[in-house]
Design an enzyme around this catalytic site. Sequence first.
Site, mmCIF file in Angstrom:
data_model
loop_
_atom_site.group_PDB
_atom_site.id
_atom_site.type_symbol
_atom_site.label_atom_id
_atom_site.label_comp_id
_atom_site.label_asym_id
_atom_site.label_seq_id
_atom_site.Cartn_x
_atom_site.Cartn_y
_atom_site.Cartn_z
ATOM 1 N N TYR A 22 86.642 12.181 -4.878
ATOM 2 C CA TYR A 22 86.607 13.566 -5.375
ATOM 3 C C TYR A 22 87.231 13.632 -6.766
ATOM 4 O O TYR A 22 86.723 14.308 -7.658
ATOM 5 C CB TYR A 22 87.354 14.440 -4.366
ATOM 6 C CG TYR A 22 87.365 15.930 -4.630
ATOM 7 C CD1 TYR A 22 86.223 16.704 -4.372
ATOM 8 C CD2 TYR A 22 88.507 16.578 -5.072
ATOM 9 C CE1 TYR A 22 86.232 18.074 -4.578
ATOM 10 C CE2 TYR A 22 88.529 17.945 -5.277
ATOM 11 C CZ TYR A 22 87.393 18.688 -5.026
ATOM 12 O OH TYR A 22 87.416 20.051 -5.225
ATOM 13 N N ASP A 35 69.030 22.605 -3.070
ATOM 14 C CA ASP A 35 69.904 21.438 -2.909
ATOM 15 C C ASP A 35 70.196 20.888 -4.301
ATOM 16 O O ASP A 35 69.293 20.368 -4.976
ATOM 17 C CB ASP A 35 69.198 20.386 -2.046
ATOM 18 C CG ASP A 35 70.083 19.171 -1.784
ATOM 19 O OD1 ASP A 35 71.094 18.981 -2.506
ATOM 20 O OD2 ASP A 35 69.759 18.407 -0.859
ATOM 21 N N SER A 55 88.338 20.763 -10.853
ATOM 22 C CA SER A 55 89.471 20.845 -9.922
ATOM 23 C C SER A 55 90.700 20.278 -10.639
ATOM 24 O O SER A 55 90.561 19.544 -11.626
ATOM 25 C CB SER A 55 89.163 19.983 -8.689
ATOM 26 O OG SER A 55 90.333 19.728 -7.940
ATOM 27 N N LYS A 84 85.237 14.995 -10.033
ATOM 28 C CA LYS A 84 85.727 16.155 -10.792
ATOM 29 C C LYS A 84 86.160 15.765 -12.209
ATOM 30 O O LYS A 84 86.044 16.558 -13.136
ATOM 31 C CB LYS A 84 86.863 16.838 -10.030
ATOM 32 C CG LYS A 84 86.416 17.477 -8.711
ATOM 33 C CD LYS A 84 85.299 18.488 -8.931
ATOM 34 C CE LYS A 84 84.963 19.260 -7.672
ATOM 35 N NZ LYS A 84 83.857 20.220 -7.873
HETATM 36 N N1 NAD Z 1 88.763 25.525 -2.416
HETATM 37 C C1 NAD Z 1 89.527 24.815 -3.234
HETATM 38 O O1 NAD Z 1 90.743 24.685 -3.025
HETATM 39 C C2 NAD Z 1 88.951 24.158 -4.440
HETATM 40 C C3 NAD Z 1 89.846 23.641 -5.403
HETATM 41 C C4 NAD Z 1 89.313 23.023 -6.535
HETATM 42 C C5 NAD Z 1 87.944 22.941 -6.695
HETATM 43 N N2 NAD Z 1 87.110 23.440 -5.731
HETATM 44 C C6 NAD Z 1 85.682 23.315 -5.953
HETATM 45 O O2 NAD Z 1 85.091 24.597 -5.848
HETATM 46 C C7 NAD Z 1 83.746 24.455 -5.360
HETATM 47 C C8 NAD Z 1 83.545 25.364 -4.164
HETATM 48 O O3 NAD Z 1 84.450 24.960 -3.137
HETATM 49 P P1 NAD Z 1 84.758 25.862 -1.868
HETATM 50 O O4 NAD Z 1 86.162 25.617 -1.527
HETATM 51 O O5 NAD Z 1 84.279 27.244 -2.086
HETATM 52 O O6 NAD Z 1 83.841 25.107 -0.776
HETATM 53 P P2 NAD Z 1 82.990 25.654 0.464
HETATM 54 O O7 NAD Z 1 82.789 24.467 1.344
HETATM 55 O O8 NAD Z 1 83.589 26.885 1.021
HETATM 56 O O9 NAD Z 1 81.594 26.042 -0.206
HETATM 57 C C9 NAD Z 1 80.772 25.059 -0.761
HETATM 58 C C10 NAD Z 1 79.326 25.531 -0.690
HETATM 59 O O10 NAD Z 1 78.525 24.500 -1.287
HETATM 60 C C11 NAD Z 1 77.347 24.375 -0.514
HETATM 61 N N3 NAD Z 1 76.727 23.060 -0.724
HETATM 62 C C12 NAD Z 1 77.160 21.860 -0.242
HETATM 63 N N4 NAD Z 1 76.289 20.904 -0.616
HETATM 64 C C13 NAD Z 1 75.325 21.506 -1.349
HETATM 65 C C14 NAD Z 1 74.154 21.036 -1.996
HETATM 66 N N5 NAD Z 1 73.790 19.745 -1.951
HETATM 67 N N6 NAD Z 1 73.386 21.931 -2.665
HETATM 68 C C15 NAD Z 1 73.735 23.240 -2.701
HETATM 69 N N7 NAD Z 1 74.803 23.749 -2.084
HETATM 70 C C16 NAD Z 1 75.597 22.885 -1.423
HETATM 71 C C17 NAD Z 1 77.810 24.588 0.923
HETATM 72 O O11 NAD Z 1 76.715 24.933 1.774
HETATM 73 C C18 NAD Z 1 78.813 25.725 0.741
HETATM 74 O O12 NAD Z 1 78.165 26.987 0.847
HETATM 75 C C19 NAD Z 1 83.564 22.972 -5.078
HETATM 76 O O13 NAD Z 1 82.949 22.347 -6.177
HETATM 77 C C20 NAD Z 1 84.970 22.472 -4.920
HETATM 78 O O14 NAD Z 1 85.091 21.103 -5.169
HETATM 79 C C21 NAD Z 1 87.581 24.035 -4.625
#
Ligand code: NAD
Length: 268
Positions: free
Chosen positions: A160, A68, A147, A164
């Site tokens: 958010y 975590d 992001s 970020k």
């Molecule tokens: N998908 C997008 O469009 C996008 C765009 C910009 C930035 N991001 C960033 O990329 C990263 C990944 O996003 P994603 O879209 O793959 O999300 P996702 O929800 O598919 O995956 C996120 C993962 O983080 C894990 N998680 C959540 N809380 C946690 C904690 N306290 N400790 C450890 N693990 C934890 C979840 O279990 C999950 O496996 C994030 O930081 C998100 O903000 C995503």
Amino acid sequence: MSDARGNRAGRVAGKVAVVTGAASGLGAASARLLTEEGATVVIADVNANAGRRLADSTGQGCVFIEHDVTQETSWSSLLNQVRERFGKLNILVNNAGIVTPGDAESTEVADYQRIMAVSMDGVFLGCKYGIPLMKNSGPSSIVNMSSIAALVGESVVAAYCAAKGAVRAYTKAVAVHCSRSGYEIRCNSIHPSGIDTPMVRGFAEAIGDAGPTSGPSADGPAPISSRLGEPRDIAYAVLYLASDESKFTNGAELVIDNTITVTAGVVP
Ligand SMILES: NC(=O)c1ccc[n+]([C@@H]2O[C@H](COP(=O)([O-])OP(=O)(O)OC[C@H]3O[C@@H](n4cnc5c(N)ncnc54)[C@H](O)[C@@H]3O)[C@@H](O)[C@H]2O)c1
């Protein structure tokens, strides 16, 4: 890259990596690609079922450790296990993050605090606990997942944006600290726009967007689906920043958004 016999060695061969939030989405794609390119990868996530499944399906060179990012004790335990099992840490991808809708007036305090805890405190703790191990591990790289929300005002995800934006600024402070300290550790941030992951699909549902399965709408704003990239689009950036190919790239922000932040007005 090839060895003396001409066999292809991976772009991160011999390196040890931790990817947080790697059970899903961008973290999973990054963990897979880093493993394919020769790294030993620790999938670190709160979701034990999905994390173990991914480690099993990715095979040799990939292990799962329940973690975590918001808990200091979880970081010390994770990195002790990495030190004991692998002896070093070269790549830390601080990727875990969450998003919930809410603007500057409607965001609940608890949601704001949870978003900051996972998306920013997690990065702070990762750097704090990761650097002492990485500085004795040879050339190393921290990649922080920010992001485009750090760069433009996305009013429907105000907390958010705050988290970020903090990740973006903190990345530069870490890069300068490591450089001035003479550590072989670089630190950079990645700034994706919408990428097709469970997070984005869940968010689209929460705000009533048409969602990733439908095409662009003729009247009104295009649904999120028409603006999405693929997880590998980001994983390749993680791979580049994680590898020694980017050895002169430090404190940088890599925006991957297919023109969204450089377009004036609505993208045609
Ligand atoms: N998908 C997008 O469009 C996008 C765009 C910009 C930035 N991001 C960033 O990329 C990263 C990944 O996003 P994603 O879209 O793959 O999300 P996702 O929800 O598919 O995956 C996120 C993962 O983080 C894990 N998680 C959540 N809380 C946690 C904690 N306290 N400790 C450890 N693990 C934890 C979840 O279990 C999950 O496996 C994030 O930081 C998100 O903000 C995503």
